[in-house]
Design an enzyme around this catalytic site. Structure first.
Site, mmCIF file in Angstrom:
data_model
loop_
_atom_site.group_PDB
_atom_site.id
_atom_site.type_symbol
_atom_site.label_atom_id
_atom_site.label_comp_id
_atom_site.label_asym_id
_atom_site.label_seq_id
_atom_site.Cartn_x
_atom_site.Cartn_y
_atom_site.Cartn_z
ATOM 1 N N GLU A 189 -3.785 7.247 -5.857
ATOM 2 C CA GLU A 189 -3.799 6.527 -7.132
ATOM 3 C C GLU A 189 -5.008 6.943 -7.959
ATOM 4 O OE1 GLU A 189 -3.667 2.400 -6.023
ATOM 5 O OE2 GLU A 189 -1.513 2.457 -5.613
ATOM 6 N N HIS A 224 -0.268 -0.033 -10.024
ATOM 7 C CA HIS A 224 -0.994 -1.005 -9.202
ATOM 8 C C HIS A 224 -1.428 -2.207 -10.038
ATOM 9 C CE1 HIS A 224 -3.385 -1.118 -5.193
ATOM 10 N NE2 HIS A 224 -3.051 -2.335 -5.571
ATOM 11 N N ARG A 266 0.849 -1.183 0.000
ATOM 12 C CA ARG A 266 0.000 0.000 0.000
ATOM 13 C C ARG A 266 0.887 1.236 0.000
ATOM 14 N NH1 ARG A 266 -3.189 -3.067 -1.409
ATOM 15 N NH2 ARG A 266 -5.252 -3.599 -0.577
#
Length: 338
Positions: free
Chosen positions: A277, A296, A249
């Site tokens: 993000e 990601h 994370r």
């Protein structure tokens, strides 16, 4: 006497449903004698006709983007007894009220962990060889990309890898590191030295890990106690040439402190996650040297999402036939998970 079938419904965005669930897994649900699939599509609590169907559901299959299931939502799901989540983290969708009502919960986090561990291992090997630095040199038109001359230590042998967090993904990474000729350190306050040794690592304090590891890979959960744990002080302890990998994370790392250190040119960051993000266009990390950024993508993508749907279906069948999930997540475990 015929046993009553467990009534199942999908509760997730249509885009998630179409991305994750193929005809094979739907067929398994439709044809299993202990299951009654209420609809072969996701249902919407905002639609009256769907709400009446969901009110009969005993088991929900959820996924990426499912609305949070809290007290108000539970009031519309009077028959609900179980949730099988076809993705990793439960935090965006499961409210503590779910556990308070005695609903059992399962997650496909273990299935989703496999590609993350694979991606992390690729970064460890490429980072150990400073492959991204070499690729940037070639792309920029440099006449040479002498990795051994440019960096204090190079290679995926006889190096020290520090793993932060013995999470599901962390443990998969630790298992894969056993096959490599490396010293493996582990920082995790929930383990004792003997358990760490069983996982193939030497348990050390986080500060020591940061100061002696050649490669550091982050696998801790995002909790109030862990956010910002890779702070300015810890980043300053990292030796020149250290490779920092984060596939966990973004909020675990102080991004401004990391950018400051990267701008010195002696640290490498391989980051699949960011605090915000998508990473804003003006973010300093986009411009820092020795930084490899991906959006990601370490988790399940493309063909890999088939593991998630298969896991959810397996769990639905297990619950219908035995009354329990294979991978049930208790309230205590939920509190420690990302």
């Amino acid at each position: 006497m015929t046993r009553a079938r467990t009534r199942i419904g999908f509760l997730m965005p249509d885009a998630t449903f179409r991305r994750v669930f193929g005809q094979w897994d739907l067929r398994r649900l439709e044809t299993h004698p202990d299951l009654e699939l209420l609809a072969d599509r996701p249902l919407d609590l905002g639609q009256p006709e769907d709400r009446s169907v969901l009110a009969r559901a005993e088991l929900l299959i959820t996924g990426w983007g499912t609305q949070r299931i809290a007290t108000e939502t539970l009031g519309k799901l009077p028959e609900l007894r179980a949730i099988a989540h076809s993705a990793g983290t439960l935090r965006p969708i499961v409210d503590p009220a779910v556990y308070a009502r005695g609903i059992v919960v399962s997650s496909a986090a273990g299935a989703n962990a496999i590609p993350v561990a694979e991606f992390t291992m690729a970064l460890i090997v490429l980072g150990a060889k400073h492959a991204f630095w070499a690729a940037d040199r070639i792309r920029s038109g440099a006449d040479d990309a002498d990795v051994e001359a440019a960096w204090p230590s190079v290679g995926a042998r006889a190096r020290t890898v520090g793993v932060i967090g013995a999470s599901t993904i962390g443990r998969l990474v630790l298992a894969r590191l056993r096959d490599m000729d490396l010293e493996v350190l582990l920082a995790d306050p929930t383990l004792d030295p003997s358990r760490a040794a069983e996982l193939g690592a030497r348990l050390v304090p986080l500060e020591e890990l940061a100061g002696i590891s050649d490669i550091i890979t982050v696998h801790a959960p995002s909790l109030p106690s862990t956010r910002g744990m890779i702070d300015r002080r810890l980043i300053a302890r990292m030796r020149p040439g250290t490779v920092l990998i984060n596939t966990a994370r973004g909020d675990l790392v102080d991004q401004e402190a990391l950018a400051d250190r990267l701008e010195q040119g002696d640290l490498v960051a391989l980051l699949d996650v960011a605090d915000e993000e998508p990473l804003p266009r003006g973010a300093r990390l986009r411009r820092c040297p020795n930084t490899f950024l991906t959006p990601h993508i370490a988790g399940s993508l493309g063909t890999e999402v088939g593991r998630l749907s298969a896991h959810a279906v397996d769990e639905a069948i297990a619950f219908a036939t035995t009354g329990a999930f294979h991978d049930s997540i208790s309230a205590r475990a939920f509190a420690l998970r990302a």
